[in-house]
Design a protein around this motif. Structure first.
Motif, PDB file in Angstrom:
ATOM      1  N   LEU A   1      46.386 -16.260 -13.248  1.00 42.13           N
ATOM      2  CA  LEU A   1      47.434 -16.861 -12.544  1.00 42.13           C
ATOM      3  C   LEU A   1      48.727 -16.388 -12.803  1.00 42.13           C
ATOM      4  O   LEU A   1      48.682 -15.954 -14.019  1.00 42.13           O
ATOM      5  N   SER A   2      49.607 -16.182 -11.900  1.00 45.60           N
ATOM      6  CA  SER A   2      51.036 -15.860 -12.196  1.00 45.60           C
ATOM      7  C   SER A   2      51.704 -17.020 -13.073  1.00 45.60           C
ATOM      8  O   SER A   2      51.421 -18.093 -13.114  1.00 45.60           O
ATOM      9  N   LYS A   3      52.527 -16.660 -13.653  1.00 44.59           N
ATOM     10  CA  LYS A   3      53.589 -17.812 -14.410  1.00 44.59           C
ATOM     11  C   LYS A   3      54.093 -18.808 -13.270  1.00 44.59           C
ATOM     12  O   LYS A   3      54.413 -18.450 -12.181  1.00 44.59           O
ATOM     13  N   GLY A   4      54.036 -20.060 -13.802  1.00 45.11           N
ATOM     14  CA  GLY A   4      54.593 -21.015 -12.930  1.00 45.11           C
ATOM     15  C   GLY A   4      53.702 -21.570 -11.891  1.00 45.11           C
ATOM     16  O   GLY A   4      53.741 -22.613 -10.935  1.00 45.11           O
ATOM     17  N   PHE A   5      52.273 -21.188 -11.790  1.00 46.06           N
ATOM     18  CA  PHE A   5      51.194 -21.646 -11.079  1.00 46.06           C
ATOM     19  C   PHE A   5      50.103 -22.241 -11.807  1.00 46.06           C
ATOM     20  O   PHE A   5      49.689 -21.956 -12.897  1.00 46.06           O
ATOM     21  N   SER A   6      49.704 -23.355 -11.325  1.00 43.47           N
ATOM     22  CA  SER A   6      48.721 -24.124 -11.720  1.00 43.47           C
ATOM     23  C   SER A   6      47.777 -24.816 -10.835  1.00 43.47           C
ATOM     24  O   SER A   6      47.999 -24.669  -9.556  1.00 43.47           O
ATOM     25  N   ASP A   7      46.956 -25.734 -11.057  1.00 44.98           N
ATOM     26  CA  ASP A   7      45.954 -26.176  -9.827  1.00 44.98           C
ATOM     27  C   ASP A   7      46.971 -27.238  -9.022  1.00 44.98           C
ATOM     28  O   ASP A   7      46.542 -27.677  -7.782  1.00 44.98           O
ATOM     29  N   LYS A   8      48.064 -27.580  -9.522  1.00 48.50           N
ATOM     30  CA  LYS A   8      48.895 -28.345  -8.915  1.00 48.50           C
ATOM     31  C   LYS A   8      49.579 -27.809  -7.504  1.00 48.50           C
ATOM     32  O   LYS A   8      50.152 -28.603  -6.873  1.00 48.50           O
ATOM     33  N   ASN A   9      49.803 -26.528  -7.575  1.00 50.37           N
ATOM     34  CA  ASN A   9      50.651 -25.958  -6.796  1.00 50.37           C
ATOM     35  C   ASN A   9      49.961 -24.884  -6.089  1.00 50.37           C
ATOM     36  O   ASN A   9      50.607 -23.719  -5.537  1.00 50.37           O
ATOM     37  N   ILE A  10      48.711 -24.581  -6.151  1.00 52.02           N
ATOM     38  CA  ILE A  10      47.871 -23.490  -5.536  1.00 52.02           C
ATOM     39  C   ILE A  10      46.753 -23.854  -4.722  1.00 52.02           C
ATOM     40  O   ILE A  10      46.505 -25.100  -4.615  1.00 52.02           O
ATOM     41  N   TYR A  11      46.226 -23.027  -3.808  1.00 43.89           N
ATOM     42  CA  TYR A  11      44.945 -23.174  -2.837  1.00 43.89           C
ATOM     43  C   TYR A  11      44.209 -22.429  -3.768  1.00 43.89           C
ATOM     44  O   TYR A  11      44.234 -21.192  -3.999  1.00 43.89           O
ATOM     45  N   THR A  12      42.741 -22.841  -3.850  1.00 44.85           N
ATOM     46  CA  THR A  12      41.766 -22.167  -4.510  1.00 44.85           C
ATOM     47  C   THR A  12      40.514 -22.171  -3.537  1.00 44.85           C
ATOM     48  O   THR A  12      40.466 -23.183  -2.968  1.00 44.85           O
ATOM     49  N   ASN A  13      39.771 -21.163  -3.732  1.00 48.36           N
ATOM     50  CA  ASN A  13      38.461 -20.959  -3.030  1.00 48.36           C
ATOM     51  C   ASN A  13      37.562 -19.850  -3.606  1.00 48.36           C
ATOM     52  O   ASN A  13      38.056 -19.578  -4.741  1.00 48.36           O
ATOM     53  N   LYS A  14      36.371 -19.599  -3.369  1.00 43.25           N
ATOM     54  CA  LYS A  14      35.620 -18.720  -4.003  1.00 43.25           C
ATOM     55  C   LYS A  14      35.003 -17.802  -2.718  1.00 43.25           C
ATOM     56  O   LYS A  14      34.823 -18.100  -1.635  1.00 43.25           O
ATOM     57  N   THR A  15      34.701 -16.542  -3.332  1.00 42.46           N
ATOM     58  CA  THR A  15      33.959 -15.783  -2.376  1.00 42.46           C
ATOM     59  C   THR A  15      32.509 -16.269  -2.261  1.00 42.46           C
ATOM     60  O   THR A  15      32.000 -16.955  -2.956  1.00 42.46           O
ATOM     61  N   SER A  16      31.969 -15.549  -1.289  1.00 42.34           N
ATOM     62  CA  SER A  16      30.549 -15.945  -0.743  1.00 42.34           C
ATOM     63  C   SER A  16      29.369 -15.385  -1.707  1.00 42.34           C
ATOM     64  O   SER A  16      28.509 -16.083  -2.083  1.00 42.34           O
ATOM     65  N   GLY A  17      29.854 -14.449  -2.641  1.00 44.09           N
ATOM     66  CA  GLY A  17      28.965 -14.004  -3.501  1.00 44.09           C
ATOM     67  C   GLY A  17      27.922 -12.844  -2.762  1.00 44.09           C
ATOM     68  O   GLY A  17      26.979 -12.451  -3.393  1.00 44.09           O
ATOM     69  N   SER A  18      28.299 -12.482  -1.566  1.00 42.62           N
ATOM     70  CA  SER A  18      27.263 -11.518  -0.963  1.00 42.62           C
ATOM     71  C   SER A  18      27.331 -10.345  -1.711  1.00 42.62           C
ATOM     72  O   SER A  18      26.316  -9.159  -1.567  1.00 42.62           O
ATOM     73  N   SER A  19      28.344 -10.020  -2.409  1.00 38.98           N
ATOM     74  CA  SER A  19      28.560  -8.516  -3.166  1.00 38.98           C
ATOM     75  C   SER A  19      27.893  -8.653  -4.355  1.00 38.98           C
ATOM     76  O   SER A  19      27.680  -7.424  -5.088  1.00 38.98           O
ATOM     77  N   GLY A  20      27.300  -9.811  -4.737  1.00 41.79           N
ATOM     78  CA  GLY A  20      26.682 -10.169  -6.159  1.00 41.79           C
ATOM     79  C   GLY A  20      27.404 -10.537  -7.222  1.00 41.79           C
ATOM     80  O   GLY A  20      27.097 -10.694  -8.256  1.00 41.79           O
ATOM     81  N   ASN A  21      29.099 -10.361  -6.949  1.00 41.58           N
ATOM     82  CA  ASN A  21      29.920 -10.854  -7.848  1.00 41.58           C
ATOM     83  C   ASN A  21      30.841 -11.968  -7.172  1.00 41.58           C
ATOM     84  O   ASN A  21      31.866 -11.576  -6.926  1.00 41.58           O
ATOM     85  N   PRO A  22      30.256 -13.221  -7.147  1.00 37.22           N
ATOM     86  CA  PRO A  22      31.269 -14.216  -6.441  1.00 37.22           C
ATOM     87  C   PRO A  22      32.401 -14.652  -7.508  1.00 37.22           C
ATOM     88  O   PRO A  22      32.295 -14.287  -8.863  1.00 37.22           O
ATOM     89  N   ILE A  23      33.559 -14.706  -6.932  1.00 39.44           N
ATOM     90  CA  ILE A  23      34.725 -15.063  -7.843  1.00 39.44           C
ATOM     91  C   ILE A  23      35.549 -16.414  -7.224  1.00 39.44           C
ATOM     92  O   ILE A  23      35.529 -16.611  -5.856  1.00 39.44           O
ATOM     93  N   ARG A  24      36.218 -16.883  -8.167  1.00 37.98           N
ATOM     94  CA  ARG A  24      37.157 -18.035  -7.654  1.00 37.98           C
ATOM     95  C   ARG A  24      38.507 -17.234  -7.586  1.00 37.98           C
ATOM     96  O   ARG A  24      38.628 -16.422  -8.558  1.00 37.98           O
ATOM     97  N   PHE A  25      39.353 -17.659  -6.444  1.00 36.76           N
ATOM     98  CA  PHE A  25      40.590 -17.006  -6.605  1.00 36.76           C
ATOM     99  C   PHE A  25      41.934 -17.975  -6.284  1.00 36.76           C
ATOM    100  O   PHE A  25      41.272 -19.107  -5.682  1.00 36.76           O
ATOM    101  N   ALA A  26      43.071 -17.565  -6.126  1.00 38.64           N
ATOM    102  CA  ALA A  26      44.071 -18.632  -5.593  1.00 38.64           C
ATOM    103  C   ALA A  26      45.124 -17.974  -4.759  1.00 38.64           C
ATOM    104  O   ALA A  26      45.103 -16.766  -4.766  1.00 38.64           O
ATOM    105  N   LYS A  27      45.629 -18.664  -3.945  1.00 41.27           N
ATOM    106  CA  LYS A  27      46.935 -18.428  -3.161  1.00 41.27           C
ATOM    107  C   LYS A  27      47.827 -19.355  -3.245  1.00 41.27           C
ATOM    108  O   LYS A  27      47.726 -20.538  -3.601  1.00 41.27           O
ATOM    109  N   ASP A  28      49.222 -18.959  -3.445  1.00 41.86           N
ATOM    110  CA  ASP A  28      50.096 -19.784  -3.428  1.00 41.86           C
ATOM    111  C   ASP A  28      50.265 -20.676  -1.928  1.00 41.86           C
ATOM    112  O   ASP A  28      49.760 -19.949  -1.157  1.00 41.86           O
ATOM    113  N   LYS A  29      51.106 -21.531  -1.925  1.00 41.75           N
ATOM    114  CA  LYS A  29      51.135 -22.591  -0.815  1.00 41.75           C
ATOM    115  C   LYS A  29      51.800 -21.448   0.518  1.00 41.75           C
ATOM    116  O   LYS A  29      51.040 -21.774   1.491  1.00 41.75           O
TER     117      LYS A  29
END
Length: 436
Positions: free
Chosen positions: A85-113
């Motif tokens: 995450l970039s500075k100033g971002f945490s669970d309180k001010n982001i949207y989080t999701n995860k990829t489907s894993g169809s590529s074999g490498n699922p990841i969690r990721f974030a987006k700012d609001k």
């Protein structure tokens, strides 16, 4: 009441500001669009180099020009999300999701609001091409649904807020399809949205009943298929049996919509929130029309770096593409959707899936199927059908595949009541269990 917009507002996603941003981008003239994109690209890179230690560590040689920047893959993100995450971002001010894993490498990721809001705003804009309003248009939804009771209730609430009726795609039996048709008779659906294979199966059911869905549900305007390949013959089937335009949506969890069929029938790429590149194996941009690796840059996501990010697909941009209006000419499939054969030959799994599909469907009795490579020289062809494939038809398939691939391969046919799908309900048409 604009319930969908209000639900985004309650979650503090600034949808009003995001829509205004898209409006302003739309007003940038074609002649000025390359300069606009270069400015946005420079701006997002500079932001992450200042504020994102994870990305700064990746850019070891500094930012001299665009092509000097590294190509990021899912493997780069196989560390805890908080470390990316970039500075100033945490669970309180982001949207989080995860990829489907169809590529074999699922990841969690974030987006700012704001980034998440502009993804939704872009989505709403594209659906609006076909008269769909997320606040008022009722959707017939063909996606999976969690079995966990808490997650199930959460999804049902989201569906309610987004004006969606979710059909179960875990049961696509004749009885279930009969029930599905009855619901179309009772509800004023304006659009269908969901996994291609499930909607195609429903269309085959309608064809068998000699029914055009638009006649049963006259409020229906459009069908938008996503997440799985849409073949030309399936598109024609959908057009004939649903009686509405068929829109092909291509995207990924990390970025949202990448390409969307416009009213002119072109597969228009998002140039407002993304910068899309087609690269060769040496990471060099390919000329328009040539197939290569699809690499995207999110122009607004400040919480998490998606700069020159390889999403795992191959495709090509049309020769008529411009900076403001890029057109996706073709989508070949995922980089891991290849079969490695005993001779060392590498064959695109989706290509011989298409060959098999054409022969199998000539019998008029195949509902759906998938190809699984179980050993380097062995393939299973799992299929759902009204009747068993004849030995004659199997022989034709074997001879054709042998000509396309190589001699000495083994193909096993297995008739199933229902095909295995992922937890999300997605059907992967080709799967290799062999390590590449």
């Amino acid at each position: 009441m604009r319930l969908f917009d209000f639900s985004l507002f309650l979650k503090r996603f600034p949808i009003k500001e995001a829509k205004e941003e898209l409006r302003q981008i739309s007003e940038v003239k074609d002649a000025d669009y390359e300069a606009f994109l270069n400015s946005k690209k420079t701006e997002i890179v500079a932001y992450h180099l200042r504020n994102n230690p994870f990305y700064k560590n990746k850019v070891t040689n500094g930012f001299s020009d665009w092509e000097s920047l590294p190509i990021l893959t899912k493997q780069d993100f196989q560390i805890p999300l908080r470390e990316r995450l970039s500075k100033g971002f945490s669970d309180k001010n982001i949207y989080t999701n995860k990829t489907s894993g169809s590529s074999g490498n699922p990841i969690r990721f974030a987006k700012d609001k704001f980034s998440h809001a502009i993804t939704w705003a872009y989505h709403m804009e594209r659906f609006g091409w076909y008269g769909i309003d997320f606040n008022s248009s009722l959707q017939a939804r063909y996606y999976g649904i969690p079995l966990d009771s808490v997650e199930n209730k959460t999804v049902r609430l989201k569906d309610f807020l987004a004006k969606r009726y979710r059909f179960s795609i875990n049961d696509l039996s004749e009885k279930a399809l009969d029930g599905m048709l009855n619901i179309y008779k009772q509800r004023p659906f304006e659009y269908i949205n969901g996994y291609t294979s499930s909607i195609v199966l429903f269309a085959k059911y309608l064809k068998g009943k000699n029914i055009i869905l638009k006649n049963v549900c006259p409020t229906l305007k459009v069908c938008i298929v996503t997440s799985e390949m849409l073949f030309e013959d399936d598109k024609k089937l959908l057009e004939n049996q649903l009686g509405v335009p068929i829109v092909n949506e291509y995207g990924c969890s990390e970025a949202g919509v990448i390409a969307f069929t416009n009213p002119q029938g072109e597969w228009q790429v998002d140039s407002k929130t993304l910068f899309v590149e087609i690269l060769d194996q040496a990471d060099k941009p390919l000329p328009l029309g040539e197939k290569g690796r699809i690499v995207i840059t999110s122009l607004h996501n400040k919480a998490h770096t998606f700069i020159r990010y390889e999403i795992g697909d191959y495709g090509a941009l049309s020769e008529g593409s411009t900076f403001k209006k890029p057109i996706l000419k073709t989508l070949v499939g995922r980089t891991n959707d290849f079969a490695i054969l005993p001779s060392g030959k590498k064959a695109a799994g989706m290509t011989f899936y298409v060959i098999t599909k054409k022969i199998m469907e000539e019998s008029g009795n195949i509902q759906e199927f998938k190809v699984v490579q179980t050993e380097i020289d062995t393939f299973e062809i799992n299929y759902v059908s009204l009747e068993e494939l004849t030995e004659e038809k199997k022989t034709v398939i074997l001879k054709t595949l042998e000509q396309f691939l190589e001699p000495g391969l083994t193909f096993k046919f297995q008739r199933k009541v229902q095909l295995d799908r992922s937890e999300s309900g997605k059907l992967k048409q080709f799967v290799s269990l062999v390590e590449n």
